[in-house]
Design an enzyme around this catalytic site. Structure first.
Site, short mmCIF file in Angstrom:
data_model
loop_
_atom_site.label_atom_id
_atom_site.label_comp_id
_atom_site.label_asym_id
_atom_site.label_seq_id
_atom_site.Cartn_x
_atom_site.Cartn_y
_atom_site.Cartn_z
N CYS A 25 0.86 -1.19 0.00
CA CYS A 25 0.00 0.00 0.00
C CYS A 25 0.90 1.24 0.00
O CYS A 25 2.12 1.14 0.20
CB CYS A 25 -0.89 0.00 1.24
N HIS A 136 -2.06 -4.42 18.76
CA HIS A 136 -1.39 -4.00 17.52
C HIS A 136 -0.53 -2.75 17.74
O HIS A 136 -0.91 -1.85 18.50
CB HIS A 136 -2.46 -3.72 16.45
N GLU A 138 0.13 -0.18 15.93
CA GLU A 138 -0.48 1.12 15.60
C GLU A 138 -1.39 1.58 16.75
O GLU A 138 -1.37 2.75 17.14
CB GLU A 138 -1.30 1.00 14.31
N SER A 275 0.99 -5.21 3.41
CA SER A 275 2.43 -5.30 3.59
C SER A 275 3.05 -6.44 2.78
O SER A 275 4.16 -6.86 3.05
CB SER A 275 2.75 -5.48 5.08
S1 SF4 Z 1 0.20 1.89 6.00
FE1 SF4 Z 1 -1.78 1.35 6.85
S2 SF4 Z 1 -2.88 3.28 6.94
FE2 SF4 Z 1 -1.17 3.59 5.56
S3 SF4 Z 1 -1.97 3.21 3.51
FE3 SF4 Z 1 -1.10 1.28 4.30
S4 SF4 Z 1 -2.80 0.19 5.23
FE4 SF4 Z 1 -3.41 2.33 4.99
#
Ligand code: SF4
Length: 303
Positions: A25, A136, A138, A275
């Site tokens: 992402c 988690h 985050e 990821s």
């Molecule tokens: S790191 Fe997390 S919040 Fe950022 S774009 Fe990727 S999935 Fe979305």
């Protein structure tokens, strides 16, 4: 993307459907790029916790010199430390600065927005509910942005039973939660409070990857979700696809595809967590093609 790209079709009429744009992402790609360019500059370079929840990528980064650290005493003044896309709490950032290390902040902008929203709600006197997985990274970091104000993690709706809700409540979400969970939380809290302020801090990527994956799960006979076992968004993607298609499997590597999952199937879907790099997805598709089209022998499966 509207339901997947047929990746292969041959005389055996086998189709592998994948959502458009699989691979890291935006936030993970940014963190990965920052990390690799920092490593190229040389010197002692660390990441505060594993950069992402993908063991293959973490070991690849370790191989080029990015060390994972989570203890302040292992750092020396002048070291450089990358803050991963999940972010870090103000307390951690402060301690790192005090230790004289240089911080390279790879916190995803979507996560940063959630941090700002929590701080804002806390400043304005709201009791903060944070929808997320309690353990988690985050979520752990986000909690720190409420300072000394009251903030509670809601991992499941029953957690609300343990809480005395105040008159003014604010809701924020971990970026990778599902919108349906956020809607459920809002609907449950709303009748019980005088004032409710909600920030939808779920990132666009999570919502669109989920949507395109579910579309594919509705069209295929077997679904493979590629990503780290420890990746919360990958597991959530697997769970959501499994509700549509019970024959959904989470794998980290191509050699984990079991012959009997896909034997005789003509339509298989592949999706991946935020990821998971595109090269691992390509390897999975390659092995899948090999099994489906060339009929890899079941005896060749590992234990
Ligand atoms: S790191 Fe997390 S919040 Fe950022 S774009 Fe990727 S999935 Fe979305």
């Amino acid at each position: 993307m509207t339901g997947g790209t047929p990746l292969s079709r041959d005389i055996l009429e086998v189709e592998i459907l994948i959502p458009d744009g699989l691979g890291f992402c935006f936030g993970v790609k940014r963190a990965y790029d920052l990390a690799t360019s920092a490593v190229r500059e040389g010197g002692r370079i660390f990441c505060w916790g594993p950069l992402i929840h993908n063991p293959q990528v973490v070991s690849l980064l370790e191989g080029i010199g990015l060390r994972v650290v989570e203890e302040y005493e292992k750092l020396l003044p002048g070291d450089r430390v990358i803050i991963r896309s999940h972010g870090a709490s103000p307390r951690v950032l402060e301690a790192l600065k005090k230790g004289g290390v240089e911080i390279i902040d790879a916190t995803c902008p979507f996560v940063k927005k959630a941090q700002e929203r929590i701080a804002e709600l806390a400043r304005q006197g709201y009791q903060v509910l944070l929808l997320g997985d309690p353990g988690h990274a985050e979520v752990q970091a986000l909690l720190g942005y409420a300072g000394s104000h009251s903030v509670f993690v809601i991992g499941q709706m029953s957690d609300l039973n343990l809480l005395q809700l105040e008159k003014k409540v604010g809701i924020v979400s971990q970026t990778t939660q599902q919108e349906s969970s956020l809607r459920d939380l809002v609907a449950t809290v709303l009748p019980r409070v005088e004032e409710l302020r909600v920030f939808n801090t779920i990132c666009d990527f999570t919502a669109s990857r989920l949507k395109s994956s579910l579309e594919i799960a509705g069209k295929v006979e077997v679904m493979l979700v590629v990503g780290g076992e420890k990746s919360a968004n990958t597991r959530r993607l697997r769970d959501a696809c499994q509700r549509v298609l019970p024959s959904t499997y989470l794998i980290e590597r191509p050699d984990q595809i079991r012959y009997h999952w896909v034997r005789g199937k003509s339509r298989v879907g592949v999706t991946a967590g935020a990821s998971t790099p595109d090269w691992i997805v390509s390897e999975v598709v390659k092995r899948l093609r090999h099994i489906l089209i060339e009929g890899e022998d079941e005896d060749q499966e590992g234990p």
